[in-house]
Enzyme design. Sequence first.
Site, mmCIF file in Angstrom:
data_model
loop_
_atom_site.group_PDB
_atom_site.id
_atom_site.type_symbol
_atom_site.label_atom_id
_atom_site.label_comp_id
_atom_site.label_asym_id
_atom_site.label_seq_id
_atom_site.Cartn_x
_atom_site.Cartn_y
_atom_site.Cartn_z
ATOM 1 N N GLU A 36 -9.902 2.454 -5.291
ATOM 2 C CA GLU A 36 -9.676 3.874 -5.015
ATOM 3 C C GLU A 36 -8.580 4.490 -5.886
ATOM 4 O O GLU A 36 -7.725 5.224 -5.388
ATOM 5 C CB GLU A 36 -9.338 4.060 -3.530
ATOM 6 C CG GLU A 36 -10.461 3.585 -2.628
ATOM 7 C CD GLU A 36 -10.154 3.722 -1.148
ATOM 8 O OE1 GLU A 36 -11.026 4.194 -0.412
ATOM 9 O OE2 GLU A 36 -9.037 3.336 -0.728
ATOM 10 N N ASP A 50 0.865 -1.184 0.000
ATOM 11 C CA ASP A 50 0.000 0.000 0.000
ATOM 12 C C ASP A 50 0.897 1.227 0.000
ATOM 13 O O ASP A 50 2.131 1.108 -0.012
ATOM 14 C CB ASP A 50 -0.978 -0.014 1.190
ATOM 15 C CG ASP A 50 -2.303 0.653 0.826
ATOM 16 O OD1 ASP A 50 -2.292 1.840 0.479
ATOM 17 O OD2 ASP A 50 -3.360 -0.019 0.895
ATOM 18 N N TRP A 88 -16.882 -4.515 -0.900
ATOM 19 C CA TRP A 88 -16.631 -3.794 0.365
ATOM 20 C C TRP A 88 -17.482 -2.554 0.506
ATOM 21 O O TRP A 88 -17.806 -2.138 1.613
ATOM 22 C CB TRP A 88 -15.142 -3.448 0.502
ATOM 23 C CG TRP A 88 -14.606 -2.379 -0.403
ATOM 24 C CD1 TRP A 88 -14.207 -2.531 -1.700
ATOM 25 C CD2 TRP A 88 -14.397 -0.999 -0.082
ATOM 26 N NE1 TRP A 88 -13.769 -1.333 -2.206
ATOM 27 C CE2 TRP A 88 -13.867 -0.361 -1.236
ATOM 28 C CE3 TRP A 88 -14.592 -0.231 1.061
ATOM 29 C CZ2 TRP A 88 -13.543 0.989 -1.283
ATOM 30 C CZ3 TRP A 88 -14.256 1.121 1.018
ATOM 31 C CH2 TRP A 88 -13.736 1.713 -0.137
ATOM 32 N N HIS A 146 -2.671 3.145 -4.500
ATOM 33 C CA HIS A 146 -2.181 2.660 -3.205
ATOM 34 C C HIS A 146 -0.763 2.118 -3.349
ATOM 35 O O HIS A 146 -0.428 1.062 -2.789
ATOM 36 C CB HIS A 146 -3.115 1.587 -2.638
ATOM 37 C CG HIS A 146 -4.403 2.134 -2.106
ATOM 38 N ND1 HIS A 146 -4.503 2.780 -0.900
ATOM 39 C CD2 HIS A 146 -5.647 2.160 -2.635
ATOM 40 C CE1 HIS A 146 -5.751 3.166 -0.690
ATOM 41 N NE2 HIS A 146 -6.475 2.815 -1.736
HETATM 42 C C1 ACM Z 1 -10.742 -0.537 0.453
HETATM 43 O O1 ACM Z 1 -11.259 -0.428 1.563
HETATM 44 N N1 ACM Z 1 -10.227 0.530 -0.151
HETATM 45 C C2 ACM Z 1 -10.695 -1.794 -0.245
#
Ligand code: ACM
Length: 770
Positions: free
Chosen positions: A342, A200, A408, A274
């Site tokens: 994201e 990340d 998610w 990320h």
């Molecule tokens: C996430 O919570 N961005 C997978």
Amino acid sequence: MKIKLWIACALGLSLPVWAGESVGAEALPVIPAPMTCSVDSGYFYFTPSTTIGVECESQLQMVSTFVDRLGRTAGFLPAIEVGAPEPDVRLTTVPSMPPEAYRLEVSAGRMTIKASGDAGFFYALQTLRQLLPPAIEGVEPVARNLCRVPAMTIDDAPRFGYRGLMIDVSRYFMPKKDLLQIIEASSMLKINKLHLHLVDDNGWRIEIKKYPRLTQVGAWRVKRDELFPNRRNQERGEEATEGGYYTQDDIREIVRYAAERQIEVIPEIEMPAHTNSSLAAYPQLACPVEDRFIGVLPGIGGKNSEIVYCAGNDSVFSFLEDVIDEIVELFPSKYIHLGGDEASKVNWARCPLCQARMKAEHIDHIEELQSYFMTRMCDYVRSKGKEVMGWDELTNSTLPEGAIIYGWQGLGKAALKAAEQGHRFVMTPARVLYLIRYQGPQWFEPFTYFGNNTLKDVYQYEPVQQDWKPAYESLLMGVQASMWTEFCNSPADVEYLLFPRLLALADVAWTQKGTKDWPGFLARLDRVLPHLEALGVTCARSMYNIDHRVTPEKKRLRVDLSCIRPDVEIRYTCDGTEPVATSPLYEKPFTVDASTCVRAATFAQGVQMGKTLTLDMQWNLATGKREIANNGSAGVLTNGVRGSLRHTDSEWVGWYDQDATFVIDLGKKTPVSEVTLGCITNSGMAVHKPAVIRLSVSNDKKNYRPVGEIRYSREEIFENRMAIEDARFDNLGVKARYLKFEVVNPGLCPAGDVREGQKVWMYFDEVMVQ
Ligand code: ACM
Ligand code: ZN
């Protein structure tokens, strides 16, 4: 014959088990609850003369680990023999049984364990392990006569094939030995997938031989003492000293250790976002329009989180393919998770290479450039014989073929878009299964993000919704608890958030639909948690803490107290003294009409179970009065209880990216000399003071007269800090019934702020009038 058997509990509590009766999920103190179980009278005792017959070397290894616990604590080792003719315990392979199922037939003198392979045998042994005294997990002596399990027959099999735990080892680098401990604890709960979030913005955690800078540079970030969201980015030239990584030997050891416990380790290599950690090491892989210094992010990163791999640069793909080549060799799992969440498209939109790629590939929309990126990498992973997994943002554009999606967002709903297209998916909805969220009343919890996912929320979670098409259910692989570690600074911090909620997840993942029984689960939990504690695992006791709600009601304050455990008593005092087991029992909501300090705690059998709640209600002219706000809130501003530094503790009223207006009705024309409004700043979460607070008064609720205005400078508003601050209007000298607050939102976080460019939240509590 039906006789009632009482199994002595480690805590001195008892749980009835009916002999000869099918007791199913709830009576046997095992988590996850077995599918069916009937308990007979008597016990099977493990003794120094017990013999265990196994069929092969792998069974022998597995059983050795099991009996070694007896050797360590009870001082004897049952003999294990391959092909023993008349053993007391026999493992028998039944090829027709489903892969993870097992059958346990236990009588006073014999035990037979049936399964089709190692997984089933391992799970049978975990069930037996939980039925033995918790102390077998440690090193302290255990009395031999306690090394027994009830005579019974269990038929057990999981509901889902995917029973997962994700651990983010990027935000907090979990030392290997502590990761192994979590694997051991998870395996006791029949969790079978460990999704390792290895990459990340905050750290690259796996050695890649071809790219040594990934760990020389990417595994290290600057040390910042603030909480994660408040941390400023690394400056050029600043030394990065905090972090760590797993060597390839470490990874092999972790994978092997997990496999011995029937856990498949699924690596996640995030892309295209990320990834500030790898881009800090190899900045040439970012879009060439990026001219900022790229460091491993110590926190959320502000605008730097927009820095992603360039989708137009072929070296990015050859780099990632090289990384995948090494990952494939290290992880025998058939899955590789490629992240995909994201991803900012800010740089792609202005990068000539990315734009050229779109043109060459006839891509009209920037979102589809991510599909190009993911599909290209997905094809590569598939060419290595592996399957690809990714977060549900992959459904924002054309899905790569065969990609398995982790839902998610929006209670996992985004994954259904994938299911609609025939893709398999795993449910890990943030709102229930993100274990970073508070697990209990926030005042008692270590600081974290967002709202609450209590033990009960996790336990009650049913992934299959009534409005699902039948096809969705067949594509659902299972469920996963996701442990993001932004606020963790030690292995104990991670364990605290995992346990006991992982036990609830284990039940959700294993037990059949329609078998939920919250009190029954708690009774089992009370018997299984001591096993984890004896292993040395840190377990939270948040389930014993008290939630409160204080609401204005007819000029009084109504106090509601509750605890998610129905089996505890709430005892309270109203004079500020510490509650004890003989304090008044809370049976129903009560009201107060003057400054009162209520203190309350939960008790069981005379022992305080949770922390003491203190509600220090301070009366003023606004307390208990009606509040009308343009965001629909009612009551929190005048309930006499001040919010804590956690702006999500339910004692703050919030407005996002809008101006706020609220009116307090004092009930009658009242002399007012001073008005105070509590404000909170949490710059890491873009929570700030307003630009302006205007106070006006009225007696008819129509014609308002301005009586004061408070302005804050940009510097005052956007200081990087967490603090509660009161805005005070004094020397008012007015007589009025209605007080109106008109509050101006300060607009976006400015350049250089930790949340640069973000819209601002304003939170208030409380309105205090003298
Ligand atoms: C996430 O919570 N961005 C997978
Ligand atoms: Zn680019």
